[in-house]
Design an enzyme around this catalytic site. Sequence first.
Site, PDB file in Angstrom:
ATOM      1  N   SER A 103      18.900  16.188  14.404  1.00  0.00           N
ATOM      2  CA  SER A 103      18.636  15.514  15.527  1.00  0.00           C
ATOM      3  C   SER A 103      16.899  15.053  15.640  1.00  0.00           C
ATOM      4  O   SER A 103      16.255  16.212  15.107  1.00  0.00           O
ATOM      5  CB  SER A 103      18.706  16.145  16.837  1.00  0.00           C
ATOM      6  OG  SER A 103      18.385  15.568  18.052  1.00  0.00           O
ATOM      7  N   ASN A 133      21.988  20.477  22.995  1.00  0.00           N
ATOM      8  CA  ASN A 133      20.672  20.890  22.778  1.00  0.00           C
ATOM      9  C   ASN A 133      20.208  21.940  23.785  1.00  0.00           C
ATOM     10  O   ASN A 133      19.567  21.957  24.599  1.00  0.00           O
ATOM     11  CB  ASN A 133      19.370  20.063  22.540  1.00  0.00           C
ATOM     12  CG  ASN A 133      18.083  20.334  22.368  1.00  0.00           C
ATOM     13  OD1 ASN A 133      17.850  21.556  22.209  1.00  0.00           O
ATOM     14  ND2 ASN A 133      17.253  19.248  21.880  1.00  0.00           N
ATOM     15  N   CYS A 136      15.883  23.920  23.748  1.00  0.00           N
ATOM     16  CA  CYS A 136      14.836  23.369  24.625  1.00  0.00           C
ATOM     17  C   CYS A 136      14.359  24.152  25.546  1.00  0.00           C
ATOM     18  O   CYS A 136      15.017  24.611  26.691  1.00  0.00           O
ATOM     19  CB  CYS A 136      14.836  21.864  25.165  1.00  0.00           C
ATOM     20  SG  CYS A 136      14.241  20.893  23.764  1.00  0.00           S
TER      21      CYS A 136
HETATM   22  C1  LIG Z   1       9.923  15.367  14.847  1.00  0.00           C
HETATM   23  C2  LIG Z   1      11.120  16.519  15.111  1.00  0.00           C
HETATM   24  C3  LIG Z   1      11.790  16.160  16.174  1.00  0.00           C
HETATM   25  C4  LIG Z   1      12.868  16.777  16.688  1.00  0.00           C
HETATM   26  N1  LIG Z   1      13.605  16.406  17.747  1.00  0.00           N
HETATM   27  C5  LIG Z   1      14.756  17.209  18.088  1.00  0.00           C
HETATM   28  C6  LIG Z   1      15.501  16.521  19.085  1.00  0.00           C
HETATM   29  O1  LIG Z   1      15.292  15.804  19.915  1.00  0.00           O
HETATM   30  N2  LIG Z   1      16.517  17.421  19.494  1.00  0.00           N
HETATM   31  C7  LIG Z   1      16.868  18.490  18.680  1.00  0.00           C
HETATM   32  O2  LIG Z   1      18.248  19.131  18.881  1.00  0.00           O
HETATM   33  N3  LIG Z   1      16.209  18.935  17.597  1.00  0.00           N
HETATM   34  C8  LIG Z   1      15.251  18.333  17.250  1.00  0.00           C
HETATM   35  N4  LIG Z   1      14.448  18.676  16.205  1.00  0.00           N
HETATM   36  C9  LIG Z   1      14.607  19.902  15.612  1.00  0.00           C
HETATM   37  C10 LIG Z   1      15.590  19.351  14.375  1.00  0.00           C
HETATM   38  O3  LIG Z   1      16.689  18.754  14.593  1.00  0.00           O
HETATM   39  C11 LIG Z   1      15.775  20.524  13.431  1.00  0.00           C
HETATM   40  O4  LIG Z   1      16.513  21.622  14.327  1.00  0.00           O
HETATM   41  C12 LIG Z   1      14.804  21.502  12.930  1.00  0.00           C
HETATM   42  O5  LIG Z   1      13.553  20.530  12.705  1.00  0.00           O
HETATM   43  C13 LIG Z   1      14.636  22.408  11.626  1.00  0.00           C
HETATM   44  O6  LIG Z   1      14.902  21.836  10.703  1.00  0.00           O
HETATM   45  P1  LIG Z   1      14.175  21.237   9.400  1.00  0.00           P
HETATM   46  O7  LIG Z   1      13.302  22.500   9.253  1.00  0.00           O
HETATM   47  O8  LIG Z   1      14.797  20.671   8.449  1.00  0.00           O
HETATM   48  O9  LIG Z   1      13.340  20.186  10.147  1.00  0.00           O
HETATM   49  C14 LIG Z   1      13.266  17.902  15.989  1.00  0.00           C
HETATM   50  C15 LIG Z   1      12.715  18.036  14.770  1.00  0.00           C
HETATM   51  C16 LIG Z   1      11.287  17.300  14.504  1.00  0.00           C
HETATM   52  C17 LIG Z   1      10.619  17.767  13.318  1.00  0.00           C
END
Ligand SMILES: Cc1cc2nc3c(=O)[nH]c(=O)nc-3n(C[C@H](O)[C@H](O)[C@H](O)COP(=O)(O)O)c2cc1C
EC number: 1.3.-.-
Lengths: 320, 300
Positions: free
Chosen positions: A35, A141, A144
């Site tokens: 996400s 989610n 948050c």
């Molecule tokens: C730019 C950005 C925006 C994100 N927006 C959301 C979001 O809207 N909802 C959500 O559940 N997680 C959001 N995440 C979290 C990611 O889905 C993920 O759980 C987290 O980044 C860990 O994984 P990664 O290290 O592979 O990025 C966001 C992450 C990033 C980097």
Amino acid sequence: MDRFSKWKRLNGMKCNLRTDLGRIGILRNPIIISSGTFGLSKPYFDLLESEYVGAVVTKTITLNPKEGNAQPRILEGPSSMINSIGLENPGVLSFIEEYKDGYGKLEIPVIVSISGNSVSEFVEIADRLNDIDGAAAIELNLSCPNVDSEGLSFGSSPERIGNVVSECSKTSKYPLIAKLSPFQSIDASFARSAEMAGASAISLINTVPAMKIDINRFRSALGALSGGMSGPAIRPIALKMVYEISRDIDLPIIGMGGISNGEDAVEFIMAGATAISIGTMNMIDPSIPKSITKFFENFMQVHSLLDTAEIAQRFIQRNS
Amino acid sequence: MDCRRVLYVFKREEYSLPGEETRSEGEVYHSLWKNSLPLHWRVSMNVVNEKCEVIRNERVSSDGHILVLNSRDISRQTLPGQFVEIGCYGEDMILRRPFSVFDVSSESLSLFIKIVGKGTKWLSELNSGSIVDLIGPLGNGFTVSSKSRSLLIGGGCGIASLNLLSRKLFDSDSNSDTIFGFSKPEEIPQEVIEGFQKRANRVLVTVDKGPYPFIGNVVDRLKEIDLENYDRFYCCGPTRMLKALEPFLCKREVEVSLEARMACGIGVCYGCTISTKHGSKRVCLDGPVFKMEEVEWNEM
Ligand SMILES: Cc1cc2nc3c(=O)[nH]c(=O)nc-3n(C[C@H](O)[C@H](O)[C@H](O)COP(=O)(O)O)c2cc1C
Ligand SMILES: Cc1cc2nc3c(=O)[nH]c(=O)nc-3n(C[C@H](O)[C@H](O)[C@H](O)COP(=O)(O)OP(=O)(O)OC[C@H]3O[C@@H](n4cnc5c(N)ncnc54)[C@H](O)[C@@H]3O)c2cc1C
Ligand code: FES
């Protein structure tokens, strides 16, 4: 069958990456796009190699449109990034309006991520999403730092998590995934509470709360005071959380946090994840789903494994 | 092995599912959020991920380098004002860095890089033969109309996107004049300025701190010029400079190229948004070129 003939048999056939996510369904591949890191913009479509992706998760949708936080929203840290986007999104009604011609046309299963400021907001969004067809699941989610009228965030106790999940499952026609973060304690009580309340899978982990200060300006380097850290630096934390929670619950786990190549993905499967999800690194190198798929195929062939579940089984055999 | 790697590129007909009518281009460019259809995307093109070899890396001022890369897929499609995202690999670097395309030929693409931090330092030290990973062309471009009279106003590394623009204007029989501001005389890339002089009637350069014949900012030099001589204005440089220009140019046809911190560069993460009269927009996808009147300058 001896080891050699099993290898020979496997050598002639493609290994099986099909991934069973229980009530959510069977994905052709255990690789999911997280996400907030999956868009529906043309440049992304140009770069996406959809045949290597099992499912995509939408950006988190809220009841009303959200503007998000002040700039700057993006920072780079050691092997990581910190973001404070603040859930900018057009609200559930616009999302539904645009769904049919957007996400709804993808050939990949779509998981819709939602968040609310109160249990009733979660329920209302889930209810409205019953109008769209063909989504694979709803991801709640829960991580948050939204606070409700009592000044507590949803993720703050297992009871609150259980409450959101059970209320949404009464309303929604879709299976639910509960997405947790590492500041929800590392023991499994939060995940267990989601399981008891009727969740179909658990997503682990959301970003880790973090901040940075611009010392020359005497202020926070992000427009919002703090943000969430993602990327390779959080991988060991995520891995441990997946490991702990998978011991304690029966639901499939979607593991994420800093996965940047095939080795990382295999680690998460060994720790107990059924599927893995890629966030940050997918934005940096869009060919990651393909390279992870290739790594899986090669790894499974070398170790004579038929499917990803066997990877996890072998890890358990050697570590129990 | 071919060092170029074109990732899966959707062909137009692949946007529709089997048995369905092919969707029109407008619908293909549909993006999820409302009001986010890119302004200038009427030109059909594809974003690709390309590995490019460094052909030359030249120092052109105290902190400026021109990096020439061999490129076929990106260079052939790039419009003036568009940018690329480059993977920088060094300690503690994870995000790609955005750079405007400085110049193109059918086989190569060049970038003007001003050293400000670790990524730009890493790029400035690349030797010929090194391979870099590019995603592009990204964003929209400047509107180039033939037989027009334009004034180009640039500050610091803003010179990069204006360079390709000035060439395209020259090729389309348009007249252009240029004003550039730099902070110190050593930062003036003489070679680049000479290039502009060949294509423009007038090139005015100013520095914040001397010794130099003209000391002051671009707004001071703008006052010497009769703005009525131009149909169009193009500005690229630090936000501070663009903000200072706004009161002078707000009633005219002005395109500004903006900078923002980016993670994805392709419209996915919502990291690079700005406020506009039509709501929040993403610099990487809806920009980096915006109409000056569209931007909410008091929120910048
Ligand atoms: C730019 C950005 C925006 C994100 N927006 C959301 C979001 O809207 N909802 C959500 O559940 N997680 C959001 N995440 C979290 C990611 O889905 C993920 O759980 C987290 O980044 C860990 O994984 P990664 O290290 O592979 O990025 C966001 C992450 C990033 C980097
Ligand atoms: C559309 C666009 C076009 C650009 N074109 C050029 C160009 O042609 N030539 C040129 O020299 N520079 C250009 N820049 C600015 C350039 O991207 C930054 O100077 C560069 O990213 C700094 O990286 P660094 O690692 O050296 O700095 P660091 O300060 O170490 O970078 C840390 C992080 O901050 C980001 N960052 C720092 N400064 C900026 C900035 N001004 N804008 C956006 N992100 C920033 C970096 O990308 C990185 O993620 C452009 C920026 C944008 C958005
Ligand atoms: S940088 Fe990700 S949306 Fe612009």
